[in-house]
Enzyme design. Structure first.
Site, PDB file in Angstrom:
ATOM      1  N   GLU A   1      11.347   1.384  -6.272  1.00  0.00           N
ATOM      2  CA  GLU A   1      10.370   2.332  -5.714  1.00  0.00           C
ATOM      3  C   GLU A   1      10.917   3.138  -4.525  1.00  0.00           C
ATOM      4  OE1 GLU A   1       5.980   1.376  -6.517  1.00  0.00           O
ATOM      5  OE2 GLU A   1       6.694  -0.308  -5.318  1.00  0.00           O
TER       6      GLU A   1
ATOM      7  N   HIS B   1       6.325   0.937   2.716  1.00  0.00           N
ATOM      8  CA  HIS B   1       5.517   0.748   1.511  1.00  0.00           C
ATOM      9  C   HIS B   1       5.196  -0.737   1.408  1.00  0.00           C
ATOM     10  CE1 HIS B   1       3.896   0.726  -2.427  1.00  0.00           C
ATOM     11  NE2 HIS B   1       4.883   0.002  -2.930  1.00  0.00           N
TER      12      HIS B   1
ATOM     13  N   HIS C   1       2.306  -3.918  -0.292  1.00  0.00           N
ATOM     14  CA  HIS C   1       1.283  -4.311  -1.263  1.00  0.00           C
ATOM     15  C   HIS C   1       0.193  -5.159  -0.591  1.00  0.00           C
ATOM     16  CE1 HIS C   1       4.686  -4.007  -4.511  1.00  0.00           C
ATOM     17  NE2 HIS C   1       4.308  -2.833  -4.068  1.00  0.00           N
TER      18      HIS C   1
ATOM     19  N   HIS D   1      -2.551  -0.987  -5.985  1.00  0.00           N
ATOM     20  CA  HIS D   1      -1.129  -1.228  -5.783  1.00  0.00           C
ATOM     21  C   HIS D   1      -0.812  -1.534  -4.308  1.00  0.00           C
ATOM     22  CE1 HIS D   1       3.174   0.754  -6.272  1.00  0.00           C
ATOM     23  NE2 HIS D   1       3.206  -0.355  -5.584  1.00  0.00           N
TER      24      HIS D   1
HETATM   25 ZN   LIG Z   1       4.935  -1.005  -4.683  1.00  0.00          ZN
END
Ligand SMILES: [Zn+2]
Length: 247
Positions: free
Chosen positions: A77, A96, A98, A166
């Site tokens: 990602e 980023h 989760h 997500h």
């Molecule tokens: Zn992710």
């Protein structure tokens, strides 16, 4: 210590802090733009943030491809980071995550908004990006530049974008700021979720948010948090000789 050395050291510390504060686990990542070349950024190879060391850091271009033929396995990602840096020249660091606490706000109509002082940094509005809107049925992961650019467009000038079912992506003016934002975001979500059970919730006003955002992101009061979190994460020795130290 050169700017590059400081950035690489800070990036390792940022990885360890985010892991120790449960913002990331086996997955999730943090990057920083290269101080002397805005067309490049630093991000670990595909390792869990808690395990990242200086030797794991790779360099990428704004197309998400590694520099100099580096053939280590990168994060799938990484295009999240490339898309944000390409779109927003003011973004210096990107996370980023989760984090589960924010996910209810990505799958319902309830907006995530700042309700505690330390979360003013997230801004008044947090958009939700749904990968299905443009890409239909996917794994929900951001695996190419087209998807990275679409996500970055949803983030636009905001600080945080939720990704449906997500996680979240956050961008800020420095590594310490994006780490602080990412630590506070799940806490704020937890408090908001609890408070909503009681009924109406009072969020921070536009004026309060603006005042929080005017605070110097690398002021001495924020170094205190960085030092605290780094020490809890077991990497206090990495702050030796840091240019921000002593505030
Ligand atoms: Zn992710």
């Amino acid at each position: 210590m050169t700017d590059i050395e400081t950035a690489l050291g800070d990036l390792v510390v940022a990885n360890r802090i985010l892991a120790n504060e449960n913002v990331v686990d086996a997955y999730g990542h943090v990057s920083v733009r290269r101080p002397d070349d805005p067309e490049r950024f630093f991000l670990s190879c595909s390792r869990s943030p808690e395990l990242v060391s200086r030797e794991d850091i790779m360099e990428f271009g704004l197309d998400g491809e590694p520099s100099g033929g580096d053939d280590r396995t990168p994060y799938l990602e990484r295009f999240i980071h490339a898309g944000v840096y390409e779109r927003n020249p003011d973004a210096v660091a990107v996370v980023h995550s989760h984090a589960e606490e924010v996910l209810p706000y990505s799958i319902t109509e309830e907006p995530l908004r700042p309700v505690i002082h330390s979360a003013g940094l997230m801004g008044a509005r947090v958009p939700v990006w749904d990968i299905a809107d443009r890409f239909g049925d996917t794994t929900l992961l951001v695996i190419d530049m087209e998807q990275g650019r679409d996500l970055a467009g949803a983030l636009d000038e905001h600080r945080v974008v939720l990704m449906r079912g997500h996680g979240f992506t956050a961008a800020a003016r420095s590594l310490s700021e994006v780490v602080r934002l990412s630590v506070m975001l799940p806490r704020n979500a937890r408090i908001l979720t609890t408070a909503l059970r009681f009924g109406r919730v009072k969020e921070l006003s536009e004026g309060e948010i603006a005042r929080r955002l005017r605070m110097n992101p690398d002021g001495p009061e924020f170094w205190r948090a960085w030092e605290y979190w780094a020490t809890r994460a077991g990497c206090a020795e990495m702050l030796e000789g840091h240019p921000n130290r002593g505030g």
